[in-house]
Write a protein that holds these residues in place. Structure first.
Motif, mmCIF file in Angstrom:
data_model
loop_
_atom_site.group_PDB
_atom_site.id
_atom_site.type_symbol
_atom_site.label_atom_id
_atom_site.label_comp_id
_atom_site.label_asym_id
_atom_site.label_seq_id
_atom_site.Cartn_x
_atom_site.Cartn_y
_atom_site.Cartn_z
ATOM 1 N N GLU A 159 0.851 -1.178 0.000
ATOM 2 C CA GLU A 159 0.000 0.000 0.000
ATOM 3 C C GLU A 159 0.891 1.233 0.000
ATOM 4 O OE1 GLU A 159 -2.113 -0.941 3.638
ATOM 5 O OE2 GLU A 159 -0.875 0.490 4.749
ATOM 6 N N TRP A 287 -5.645 2.142 -0.461
ATOM 7 C CA TRP A 287 -6.805 1.460 0.114
ATOM 8 C C TRP A 287 -8.125 2.076 -0.336
ATOM 9 C CZ3 TRP A 287 -2.802 3.649 2.901
ATOM 10 C CH2 TRP A 287 -3.034 4.903 3.480
ATOM 11 N N GLY A 316 1.773 -4.613 2.888
ATOM 12 C CA GLY A 316 0.453 -4.680 3.489
ATOM 13 C C GLY A 316 0.483 -5.408 4.819
#
Length: 430
Positions: A159, A287, A316
């Motif tokens: 992410e 996200w 993540g």
């Protein structure tokens, strides 16, 4: 901080499976009949990870005839609050998703509640699939500090933060996609002149502090990040990077780049101000990607924060194998499957950021850009984690102090003084 992010990025978590508690005793994999893999995670069923892991469960059962995955989707808060107690009992699952970082996975590793995965990471090639900044959160030393030591978790996605922008609004006001910070600033000035507040923001949650941290990162390097996040050197909140971040953020407040009411808004309000078409720009994480793709009724795109090699992000959340797992070998096989090309490509095409996908197999244009940008960051070792990670309770300090900059009740120097005091109180003594 992920608690807030999970609430923003997915709908309320619902129970999708029933958990059948294992009846066999003992704590080693050898004490099981090897016919059940008990799995917990907290990803929504329509999220990229939820979609990919559902397929991984099917793939696992196909490869292991006679073995059943007993899966229960837990809430993030539920796992976060109860993990130490559950993992210290006979009810521990065989494998579970858990938050990365010193205060979470690091703490559990220090308490002896997680299985050391170092040998498996080497044998199965996990270490080779993950870039240095992604695998930072996989390893913890004897004090539970990330970045070195043994492997206690494995991420299969990543992410990072990026700029989401409303192409229709940019076109309406004759503004080109910015490629430099100067062009981004000029674009925001243009929007303000047109009566449009350019930046979606949430001062009551993580978005505001992430803007400021990104500004500081644009003047920082890896050694600065390592000092701040990994305690490899002293962190001075009045250095050039932090000073630039705080002062520039305060200047942006005065220029009207943030809405006057944004100091009291949470991340959900920030996200919906973008999806509703009101705010032309939102700097936040991957996200949000799947949700924006599903809800936005306008043409939008993404780009990395200009003129910066570093941005917020990490591997993540982790697959961890509890010390009390009764089917450790099965758990290792499941992790292997989630890192396989088939599952990684599915994750990428579903709006996630895979760590080991075949770029040619990603067909959605927006997803391709998302993954290409991650590959650029990964190549540059550009993931700089999150500002609230270093010390316990720092998230709340960042929220309250950044709100003061938004309301004008404090100045940059006072803001940085407050961060220094809280950080020094919580960080290990050097």
């Amino acid at each position: 901080m992920l608690t807030a992010r999970r609430r923003a990025a997915t709908a309320a978590v619902i129970l999708t499976g029933s958990l059948l508690l294992a009846s066999c005793g003992g704590s080693d994999s050898g004490s099981s009949d090897g016919k059940t893999l008990r799995l917990w995670h907290y990803e929504g069923p329509t999220s990229a990870m939820g979609i990919a892991w559902k397929e991984a469960i099917k793939e696992f059962e196909d490869r292991h005839p006679g073995v059943k995955v007993e899966f229960e989707e837990k809430g993030f808060d539920q796992i976060q609050k109860t993990a130490p107690m559950v993992l210290n009992s006979s009810d521990a699952p065989d494998i579970m998703e858990y938050n990365k970082g010193n205060a979470t996975a690091g703490l559990l590793s220090k308490q002896g509640l997680l299985t050391d995965l170092t040998a498996e990471a080497t044998k199965r090639g996990w270490a080779k699939k993950l870039s240095p900044s992604v695998r930072t959160t996989s390893q913890y030393d004897t004090n539970g500090v990330m970045g070195s030591g043994n492997w206690y978790g494995v991420p299969d996605y990543a992410e990072y933060t990026l700029v989401y922008y409303n192409k229709d609004l940019f076109k309406k006001y004759g503004i080109a996609e910015p490629t430099t910070l100067g062009e981004l600033t000029a674009a925001m000035d243009k929007f303000v002149a047109e009566g449009v507040t350019p930046l979606a923001n949430g001062g009551a949650a993580y978005p505001a502090q992430q803007y400021l941290y990104q500004l500081a990162l644009s003047k920082a390097d890896r050694s600065w990040v390592d000092a701040y996040q990994l305690y490899k050197g002293r962190t001075d909140f009045h250095d050039a990077a932090w000073t630039y971040g705080a002062q520039t953020f305060a200047d942006w407040v005065k220029k009207g780049y943030f809405g006057k009411s944004s100091s009291g808004q949470n991340e959900e309000k920030a996200g919906t101000s973008f999806t509703s078409g009101k705010a032309p720009i939102f700097f936040s994480g991957t996200w949000w990607f799947g949700r924006f793709k599903a809800e936005s009724k306008f043409d939008w795109g993404t780009f990395l924060w200009p003129d910066s090699r570093l941005t917020l992000g990490s591997g993540g959340n982790l697959w961890v194998v509890p010390k009390g797992s009764k089917n450790k070998d099965l758990a290792y096989d499941f992790i292997d499957i989630t890192l396989s090309p088939k599952i990684q490509n599915l994750l990428g095409n579903s709006g996630g950021v895979p760590v080991a996908a075949d770029a040619a197999a990603i067909t959605d244009p927006q997803s391709k850009t998302l993954i290409e940008n991650f590959n650029t960051l990964s190549k540059n070792d550009g993931l700089a984690f999150y500002p609230d990670w270093p010390v316990p309770g720092f998230y709340d300090v960042l929220v309250s102090e950044t709100q003061k900059l938004l309301t004008g009740s404090d100045k940059p120097a006072g803001y940085l003084d407050s961060l220094q005091e809280a950080y020094d109180k919580g960080a290990p003594k050097q």
